[in-house]
Enzyme design. Sequence first.
Site, PDB file in Angstrom:
ATOM      1  N   CYS A 167      60.782  15.216 -44.388  1.00 23.34           N
ATOM      2  CA  CYS A 167      60.821  14.048 -43.516  1.00 23.34           C
ATOM      3  C   CYS A 167      61.978  13.155 -43.969  1.00 23.34           C
ATOM      4  O   CYS A 167      62.694  13.474 -44.924  1.00 23.34           O
ATOM      5  CB  CYS A 167      59.487  13.310 -43.547  1.00 23.34           C
ATOM      6  SG  CYS A 167      59.168  12.360 -45.054  1.00 23.34           S
ATOM      7  N   CYS A 182      77.625  -1.821 -39.825  1.00 24.95           N
ATOM      8  CA  CYS A 182      78.568  -2.051 -38.726  1.00 24.95           C
ATOM      9  C   CYS A 182      79.297  -3.385 -38.881  1.00 24.95           C
ATOM     10  O   CYS A 182      80.413  -3.544 -38.412  1.00 24.95           O
ATOM     11  CB  CYS A 182      77.832  -2.035 -37.388  1.00 24.95           C
ATOM     12  SG  CYS A 182      77.166  -0.422 -37.020  1.00 24.95           S
TER      13      CYS A 182
HETATM   14 ZN   LIG Z   1      58.706  13.697 -46.851  1.00 23.06          ZN
END
Ligand SMILES: [Zn+2]
Length: 336
Positions: A167, A182
């Site tokens: 993840c 930015c």
């Molecule tokens: Zn993870």
Amino acid sequence: MTDVPERYKRQARFHGIGAEGQNELAMKRVLLVGLGALGAAVSDQLVRAGVSLIIVDRDYVEVTNLQRQTLYTEQDAADETPKAIAASERLQAINRDVAVDAHIADVSWDWLRPLPHIDLVLDATDNVETRLLLNDFALEREIPFLFASCVGAYGMNYTVMPGQAPCLRCLMRHLPLAGQTCATAGVVAPIVQHVASRQAVETLKYLTGRHEKMERRLLIEDMWENQSQRLDVERLVDVSCPSCQQQEYPSLVPNRQQTALLCGRDVVQVRRSIDGLDGLLDQLRRAEIVVKQTPFTLEWRWRGHRMLLFKDGRVLVHGVDDAHVAVAMVDECLGR
Ligand SMILES: [Zn+2]
């Protein structure tokens, strides 16, 4: 092709989507968090494609946004229209057949938890905390989370798929996400469109059920240096990851943080629990403060600083970078 609405016929003719895929899109709903450059670009593509959206942003339109945030106009900047409102009006003008559910809010676990069923989460934010929150939220709901980031002419895409590691939390220490923003390094519009297009096409693949077509690698593009990479990241699974390995979701906690520094802008956000704007308008006017009222905000100046109060109780204090100073000024204006 008889049962596909006229406006979608070219898209449905594409072999990857078809009439069946087009009908699937009509039944799906996507959560898009952040309506800056990325959010504007990806929402434009998805609404045109026939996807209904829940959109959310905490900020308003400024003139520095117009170079790359394609949904907004000079009038939106002059009016300081909240991005959620300006985006929603523009998106519904593009396509009235889809639902665009717009929210002016700073996304937190308290805000996410009561949301109805959604099919996918799109990241168009500018900060690590919110990205980890969305990562955990999507894992907990077992739906995909499409991470994206751009700065300069450099962009990244990665899709966190439910039940498949790694993840975003696993990848965090490998990604160059801290440091440049930015505001400090600038950004050019083409990389935003590129990264947003990748998010949009992955969204179309997922929502039409073409999961086998989805990109599982981390994509990196530097459009100025003409470099691109597709990285297999499976080996970067953190076996002790509390999000995808332990299902503990450390970011899904009530928001106790009362202040936040907005990305590179010398603006501090202070949270207050308020009961509508009307009472506070009276209070400020009794204190002989000149207040500008819009349908969404109250705005005034205090000690030379611009203060902007939203209906959800957030005050943006401009021209400061110290949370204590900002809180003290809000206390002076609104009481403790
Ligand atoms: Zn993870």
